[in-house]
Design a protein around this motif. Structure first.
Motif, PDB file in Angstrom:
ATOM      1  N   ARG A  81      38.303   7.804   4.390  1.00  0.00           N
ATOM      2  CA  ARG A  81      37.447   6.974   3.753  1.00  0.00           C
ATOM      3  C   ARG A  81      36.886   7.591   2.237  1.00  0.00           C
ATOM      4  O   ARG A  81      36.685   7.072   1.299  1.00  0.00           O
ATOM      5  N   ARG A 134      25.530 -14.319   9.496  1.00  0.00           N
ATOM      6  CA  ARG A 134      26.230 -12.941   9.091  1.00  0.00           C
ATOM      7  C   ARG A 134      27.437 -13.188   8.634  1.00  0.00           C
ATOM      8  O   ARG A 134      28.444 -13.842   9.127  1.00  0.00           O
ATOM      9  N   TYR A 181      31.242 -11.970   7.519  1.00  0.00           N
ATOM     10  CA  TYR A 181      32.386 -10.541   8.161  1.00  0.00           C
ATOM     11  C   TYR A 181      33.549 -11.056   7.259  1.00  0.00           C
ATOM     12  O   TYR A 181      33.866 -12.158   6.793  1.00  0.00           O
ATOM     13  N   GLN A 210      41.519  -2.402   8.045  1.00  0.00           N
ATOM     14  CA  GLN A 210      40.120  -2.311   8.425  1.00  0.00           C
ATOM     15  C   GLN A 210      39.212  -1.104   7.666  1.00  0.00           C
ATOM     16  O   GLN A 210      38.206  -1.226   7.142  1.00  0.00           O
ATOM     17  N   ASP A 211      39.812   0.245   7.885  1.00  0.00           N
ATOM     18  CA  ASP A 211      39.330   1.140   7.489  1.00  0.00           C
ATOM     19  C   ASP A 211      39.297   1.595   5.785  1.00  0.00           C
ATOM     20  O   ASP A 211      38.408   2.069   5.089  1.00  0.00           O
ATOM     21  N   ARG A 227      36.474  -1.134   4.727  1.00  0.00           N
ATOM     22  CA  ARG A 227      35.085  -0.332   5.290  1.00  0.00           C
ATOM     23  C   ARG A 227      34.588   0.552   4.006  1.00  0.00           C
ATOM     24  O   ARG A 227      33.479   1.012   3.905  1.00  0.00           O
ATOM     25  N   GLU A 250      30.572  -2.508   1.777  1.00  0.00           N
ATOM     26  CA  GLU A 250      29.193  -2.301   1.836  1.00  0.00           C
ATOM     27  C   GLU A 250      28.630  -2.382   0.639  1.00  0.00           C
ATOM     28  O   GLU A 250      27.730  -3.145   0.073  1.00  0.00           O
ATOM     29  N   PRO A 280      28.377  -4.336   5.932  1.00  0.00           N
ATOM     30  CA  PRO A 280      28.697  -3.137   6.610  1.00  0.00           C
ATOM     31  C   PRO A 280      29.949  -3.000   7.387  1.00  0.00           C
ATOM     32  O   PRO A 280      30.584  -3.988   7.778  1.00  0.00           O
ATOM     33  N   PRO A 281      30.296  -1.841   7.631  1.00  0.00           N
ATOM     34  CA  PRO A 281      31.400  -1.295   8.437  1.00  0.00           C
ATOM     35  C   PRO A 281      31.834  -2.296   9.961  1.00  0.00           C
ATOM     36  O   PRO A 281      32.935  -2.647   9.934  1.00  0.00           O
ATOM     37  N   GLU A 282      30.671  -2.588  10.556  1.00  0.00           N
ATOM     38  CA  GLU A 282      30.958  -3.214  11.846  1.00  0.00           C
ATOM     39  C   GLU A 282      31.110  -4.712  11.479  1.00  0.00           C
ATOM     40  O   GLU A 282      31.648  -5.294  12.511  1.00  0.00           O
ATOM     41  N   TYR A 310      24.370  -0.885  21.238  1.00  0.00           N
ATOM     42  CA  TYR A 310      25.701  -1.412  21.746  1.00  0.00           C
ATOM     43  C   TYR A 310      25.753  -0.836  23.202  1.00  0.00           C
ATOM     44  O   TYR A 310      25.325  -0.004  23.507  1.00  0.00           O
ATOM     45  N   MET A 326      35.310  -0.530  16.490  1.00  0.00           N
ATOM     46  CA  MET A 326      34.508  -1.843  16.371  1.00  0.00           C
ATOM     47  C   MET A 326      33.307  -1.525  15.465  1.00  0.00           C
ATOM     48  O   MET A 326      32.412  -2.640  14.967  1.00  0.00           O
ATOM     49  N   ILE A 327      32.687  -0.635  15.452  1.00  0.00           N
ATOM     50  CA  ILE A 327      31.550  -0.070  14.557  1.00  0.00           C
ATOM     51  C   ILE A 327      31.726   0.518  13.356  1.00  0.00           C
ATOM     52  O   ILE A 327      31.447   0.008  12.227  1.00  0.00           O
ATOM     53  N   ARG A 356      31.034   3.563  12.452  1.00  0.00           N
ATOM     54  CA  ARG A 356      29.847   4.214  12.107  1.00  0.00           C
ATOM     55  C   ARG A 356      29.801   5.252  13.413  1.00  0.00           C
ATOM     56  O   ARG A 356      29.961   4.705  14.604  1.00  0.00           O
TER      57      ARG A 356
END
Lengths: 297, 297
Positions: A100, A140, A142, A149-150, A153, A157, A163-165, B142, B208-209, B211
């Motif tokens: 990241r 929300r 998405y 995905q990473d 992320r 944001e 946000p990451p989730e 969660y 999934m999160i 964080r």
């Protein structure tokens, strides 16, 4: 706006309660520019030299040798099998924290070859407005992307307010372990948990959200199933596709309306026909968008 | 309360901004009763007869024959291999919508053998209070459970106020397709995407999160890595373990403090020692909880 009005009006029979207000957005070609190559691939190519410093044996091995040569024409001809080797070498083996930090650092310095701007300034202003408008109305937002995905992320944001989730992307497996000081780390493995394109998009939505979206946005055949799945839900559902038909201000591609086919973001005639038949809105960048980028006057 | 006070006080050097306030909870044995068997296994065993109605050939095949016999002692002796066959037969092959509806229906009628109450009334009142208290202070709660993600999603919103997108569980793959009317469906496949126990918990949290949690709650060795990972983050982090030491009001199990070992929810002496050494709080159900269930007087 009619969709938002009807789904947020508590007196409407088509009202949707707040917890169910989910809107999903493809990223490459839907929220930001994906030409001449998706930014994540530019990142991977840029990272090859750093990887080769640590593993000098790669310098004389293809496809790394070609990438290090800087020969753009040769790089453009790399096969999917070559690209996979590059993805594995540049996207795995490090911890999630290292990765990241590295993506964040790259985004500060890397520039798109046409506009000479950081990639995350090349987001579409009208889509940024849609994101904010939906969120202001209790949705929300998405990202549901074929990209990593990473990777997404690392900047979503800051770039989109997402946000990451709320990032559903192609997901790599991680391995939990400990560094030499005994501190827990997660290491990125060269194993895909989910390839988040085509049918993988509704599958990824089920995995990470567990609810069907009320609105979905895409720009290519890779988004077809996500839009089908969204529209198949009961009640009001919104599906929109961005058509890249503005060569002057951005790019024009995809066989729909006679535009050329490309590897990234294929918008086939069959997708166009399905959109028209299914009540999906096709957004013409050329005709419907006053301004494409925030930096335009 | 000191953890919440310090992380939510904007003038504190240990303040945590709202978007980072993540708290993760194991479910079985941490939020609700996991004895004599985890409720999901009770569901699977109950479902065998429905499955056998549709596939009569299973009636004479083990382990289905034993389950259908109703011989509790024999069922209790089923091996892990037997149980896997039952899980595959009862948790896969249907659509995600069918499955969720079936679990919801089961929960209305099924009863825990000791208290004769629906399983989702057997949640721990003090943990429900912790969930609400954290949420009232800006934390998102969660569930991070070894149980099936889709199983938990069927009731978690009603039972704990935790929505589907905040359920991290053992994840099965789904396949996108179309029913006979051409309507998109997601079918549950007998393939595990992530086994969300032990190291799988921080891996599932990353998936999934994306964080690291600030607070994590568990009750067994399956939660060890989640608590380690949580505590290893910078700044204030809270880790708590529920110890089942109250045979009169609930159950007493786990080798810690000389309690018997069990298959579900093993709380080993080594986990107890690690908790004491690492600053994790061990909650004694017997000594720390005035009331265990909401239905108690």
């Amino acid at each position: 706006m009619e969709f938002v009005r009807t789904t947020t009006d508590a007196s409407s029979p088509r009202f949707v309660s707040t917890e169910k207000r989910i809107a999903t957005f493809d990223q490459d070609g839907t929220l930001w520019v994906e030409k001449p190559t998706v930014p994540q691939l530019a990142y991977c190519l840029d990272r090859v030299s750093a990887v080769a410093e640590k593993k000098p044996e790669l310098k004389n091995v293809e496809p790394f040798k070609t990438v290090l040569s800087g020969d753009r024409a040769a790089v453009a001809k790399l096969t999917m099998s070559d690209l996979k080797k590059i993805l594995v070498a540049t996207l795995t083996g490090m911890t999630t924290d290292q990765y990241r930090a590295d993506v964040k650092q790259w985004l500060v310095t890397a520039k798109d070859p046409r506009w000479k701007k950081p990639y995350n300034e090349l987001t579409y202003q009208p889509m940024q407005e849609v994101l904010k408008y939906l969120r202001a109305n209790g949705y929300r937002t998405y990202i549901v992307s074929g990209g990593g995905q990473d990777f997404i992320r690392a900047y979503a944001e800051q770039t989109y307010g997402i946000p990451p989730e709320q990032i559903v992307g192609s997901m790599g497996r991680t391995a939990y372990g400990y560094d030499k000081d005994g501190k827990p780390i997660l290491t990125k493995l060269p194993e895909l948990v989910l390839n988040d394109v085509d049918a993988g998009k509704p599958e990824g939505i089920q995995l990470m959200i567990g609810r069907r979206p009320y609105a979905a946005f895409g720009n290519s055949t890779g988004d077809r199933q996500m839009l089908e799945y969204t529209k198949a839900g009961a009640g009001p559902r919104l599906a929109m596709l961005v058509l890249h038909d503005d060569a002057a201000r951005e790019y024009a591609y995809g066989p729909a309306q006679g535009l050329p086919d490309t590897r990234e973001g294929t918008f086939t005639q069959s997708l166009y026909d399905q959109a028209k038949k299914s009540g999906w809105t096709v957004i013409s960048m050329k005709n419907d968008w006053k301004r494409i980028f925030a930096f335009e006057q």
